[in-house]
Scaffold this motif. Structure first.
Motif, mmCIF file in Angstrom:
data_model
loop_
_atom_site.group_PDB
_atom_site.id
_atom_site.type_symbol
_atom_site.label_atom_id
_atom_site.label_comp_id
_atom_site.label_asym_id
_atom_site.label_seq_id
_atom_site.Cartn_x
_atom_site.Cartn_y
_atom_site.Cartn_z
ATOM 1 N N ASP A 23 0.820 -1.207 0.000
ATOM 2 C CA ASP A 23 0.000 0.000 0.000
ATOM 3 C C ASP A 23 0.854 1.257 0.000
ATOM 4 N N ASP A 24 1.931 1.252 0.767
ATOM 5 C CA ASP A 24 2.781 2.438 0.856
ATOM 6 C C ASP A 24 3.488 2.742 -0.458
ATOM 7 N N ALA A 25 3.681 1.717 -1.276
ATOM 8 C CA ALA A 25 4.386 1.894 -2.546
ATOM 9 C C ALA A 25 3.441 2.152 -3.712
ATOM 10 N N LEU A 26 2.144 2.055 -3.467
ATOM 11 C CA LEU A 26 1.163 2.247 -4.528
ATOM 12 C C LEU A 26 0.923 3.749 -4.695
ATOM 13 N N PRO A 27 1.345 4.343 -5.815
ATOM 14 C CA PRO A 27 1.253 5.800 -5.953
ATOM 15 C C PRO A 27 -0.188 6.235 -6.211
ATOM 16 N N LEU A 28 -0.616 7.261 -5.505
ATOM 17 C CA LEU A 28 -2.016 7.672 -5.575
ATOM 18 C C LEU A 28 -2.339 8.419 -6.867
ATOM 19 N N LEU A 29 -1.651 9.503 -7.134
ATOM 20 C CA LEU A 29 -1.944 10.298 -8.324
ATOM 21 C C LEU A 29 -1.727 9.507 -9.613
ATOM 22 N N PRO A 30 -0.585 8.831 -9.787
ATOM 23 C CA PRO A 30 -0.396 8.080 -11.031
ATOM 24 C C PRO A 30 -1.441 6.988 -11.250
ATOM 25 N N THR A 31 -1.833 6.296 -10.175
ATOM 26 C CA THR A 31 -2.816 5.224 -10.354
ATOM 27 C C THR A 31 -4.198 5.798 -10.640
ATOM 28 N N ALA A 32 -4.514 6.919 -10.017
ATOM 29 C CA ALA A 32 -5.790 7.578 -10.319
ATOM 30 C C ALA A 32 -5.834 7.996 -11.789
ATOM 31 N N LEU A 33 -4.711 8.460 -12.311
ATOM 32 C CA LEU A 33 -4.664 8.831 -13.727
ATOM 33 C C LEU A 33 -4.669 7.598 -14.628
ATOM 34 N N LEU A 34 -4.161 6.486 -14.117
ATOM 35 C CA LEU A 34 -4.244 5.225 -14.861
ATOM 36 C C LEU A 34 -5.699 4.784 -14.987
ATOM 37 N N ILE A 35 -6.467 4.977 -13.932
ATOM 38 C CA ILE A 35 -7.906 4.708 -13.999
ATOM 39 C C ILE A 35 -8.547 5.586 -15.066
ATOM 40 N N ALA A 36 -8.164 6.854 -15.087
ATOM 41 C CA ALA A 36 -8.738 7.781 -16.065
ATOM 42 C C ALA A 36 -8.356 7.409 -17.491
ATOM 43 N N ARG A 37 -7.184 6.839 -17.660
ATOM 44 C CA ARG A 37 -6.735 6.489 -19.013
ATOM 45 C C ARG A 37 -7.629 5.424 -19.640
ATOM 46 N N ASP A 38 -8.281 4.606 -18.828
ATOM 47 C CA ASP A 38 -9.226 3.631 -19.388
ATOM 48 C C ASP A 38 -10.334 4.333 -20.170
ATOM 49 N N GLU A 39 -10.797 5.451 -19.643
ATOM 50 C CA GLU A 39 -11.878 6.192 -20.292
ATOM 51 C C GLU A 39 -11.357 7.199 -21.309
ATOM 52 N N TYR A 40 -10.131 7.656 -21.102
ATOM 53 C CA TYR A 40 -9.507 8.651 -21.977
ATOM 54 C C TYR A 40 -8.165 8.089 -22.447
ATOM 55 N N PRO A 41 -8.185 7.219 -23.455
ATOM 56 C CA PRO A 41 -6.978 6.457 -23.829
ATOM 57 C C PRO A 41 -5.782 7.314 -24.226
ATOM 58 N N GLY A 42 -6.017 8.508 -24.720
ATOM 59 C CA GLY A 42 -4.896 9.361 -25.115
ATOM 60 C C GLY A 42 -4.336 10.210 -23.997
ATOM 61 N N LEU A 43 -4.767 9.972 -22.792
ATOM 62 C CA LEU A 43 -4.371 10.815 -21.662
ATOM 63 C C LEU A 43 -2.861 10.765 -21.441
ATOM 64 N N ASP A 44 -2.248 11.939 -21.361
ATOM 65 C CA ASP A 44 -0.839 12.085 -21.005
ATOM 66 C C ASP A 44 -0.790 12.531 -19.549
ATOM 67 N N PRO A 45 -0.249 11.717 -18.650
ATOM 68 C CA PRO A 45 -0.272 12.080 -17.224
ATOM 69 C C PRO A 45 0.650 13.233 -16.858
ATOM 70 N N GLN A 46 1.662 13.489 -17.651
ATOM 71 C CA GLN A 46 2.676 14.469 -17.252
ATOM 72 C C GLN A 46 2.115 15.872 -17.013
ATOM 73 N N PRO A 47 1.251 16.404 -17.878
ATOM 74 C CA PRO A 47 0.717 17.744 -17.601
ATOM 75 C C PRO A 47 -0.059 17.819 -16.286
ATOM 76 N N TYR A 48 -0.701 16.730 -15.895
ATOM 77 C CA TYR A 48 -1.474 16.743 -14.654
ATOM 78 C C TYR A 48 -0.549 16.669 -13.444
ATOM 79 N N GLU A 49 0.519 15.891 -13.558
ATOM 80 C CA GLU A 49 1.550 15.897 -12.520
ATOM 81 C C GLU A 49 2.130 17.304 -12.375
#
Length: 285
Positions: A23-49
């Motif tokens: 749990d401590d190693a599971l990153p919150l923001l990146p995984t939340a954006l990974l969830i979003a990528r399912d619905e938005y396949p072209g999502l680039d996480p870097q601008p949100y970071e």
């Protein structure tokens, strides 16, 4: 000074290895954006970071000059909710976009748990140990202060909540007013995995409610990527598969659910659906 050295390799982050992470190693923001990528396949996480980091960097000098933690949080909340305009989407609470973090950061609208994630990410980058709370009903955040807890409502501008209001909020879900011990237990910090599972379960409920069974199945499947063989997710995926006429998957998931949760209140209903998935009818007596 940011936290770039602690960021994951975004390109290496994928669903296949998340269950193996503590749990401590599971990153919150990146995984939340990974969830979003399912619905938005072209999502680039870097601008949100970069956006979240910019929020923190804007506050860094101001927050560093404040001594008391509650006042530091007040400054963060003022910037996020008053100046930047993040707010709870009261008008369209059940819009799925409220759960996808890219949309929350773009629109500055969200539900309790997505706004909590933004609040937590910014606060933590400023050295403030803000945690999420899987409170009954609406998700909250908490900060240890002077031997106690400051509990806040991100859906309503980060407003602090008094003990009596917390008791009243919990009462309808518990059937009684919680005493101090029960309330403290409810206010325990939520691990990242539990937060992300709650996001996915919220989305599953929305999609099942609108009979978008492909998306409902996907959300249940993602829960299983985080928590393999979670019984409720197996049931939910199996029922979605049944609606999609994917009978082998439905049979496997529903049968496994009955093995893992033989005392569940819905076992009779699931057995009937399993018979349906098997393509047979129960014998008449």
């Amino acid at each position: 000074m940011g936290i770039e050295s602690h960021l994951p390799d975004w390109n290496a982050l994928d669903w296949s290895r998340l269950a193996t992470l503590d749990d401590d190693a599971l990153p919150l923001l990146p995984t939340a954006l990974l969830i979003a990528r399912d619905e938005y396949p072209g999502l680039d996480p870097q601008p949100y970071e970069a956006l979240v980091q910019a929020h923190a960097d804007h506050l860094r000098t101001e927050v560093a000059a404040i001594e008391q933690q509650p006042l530091k949080m007040a400054a963060i909340n003022r910037h996020l909710f008053d100046e930047l305009g993040y707010s709870g989407n009261h008008d369209e609470y059940y819009d799925p976009r409220n759960s996808y973090l890219n949309q929350v950061l773009d629109r500055r609208l969200g539900n309790p748990i997505s706004l909590a994630m933004v609040q937590m990410e910014v606060a933590r980058r400023l050295g403030i140990p803000l945690d999420g709370v899987s409170f009954p009903g609406h998700f909250l955040v908490r900060l240890p202060v002077d031997g106690g807890l400051l509990v806040m409502d991100p859906f309503n501008g980060g407003r602090p909540l008094a003990v009596e209001e917390l008791r009243e909020r919990a009462k309808p879900h518990l059937g009684e007013t919680p005493d101090d011990g029960v309330l403290l237990q409810i206010l325990s910090p939520a691990p990242h995995r539990a937060i992300l599972v709650r996001v996915l379960r919220n989305l599953h409920g929305l999609y099942a409610g609108t009979q978008q069974w492909d998306r409902a199945a996907r959300c249940a499947d993602r829960v299983l990527k985080l928590v393999p063989e979670q019984s409720e997710a197996l049931r939910d995926r199996g029922l979605a598969y049944l609606e999609l006429d994917y009978l082998p998957g439905a049979r496997q998931d529903l049968a496994r659910y009955l093995e893992l949760a033989p005392e569940a209140s819905d076992v009779d209903q699931i057995r009937e659906r399993l018979i349906e998935a098997a393509g047979t009818r129960a014998p008449l007596h």
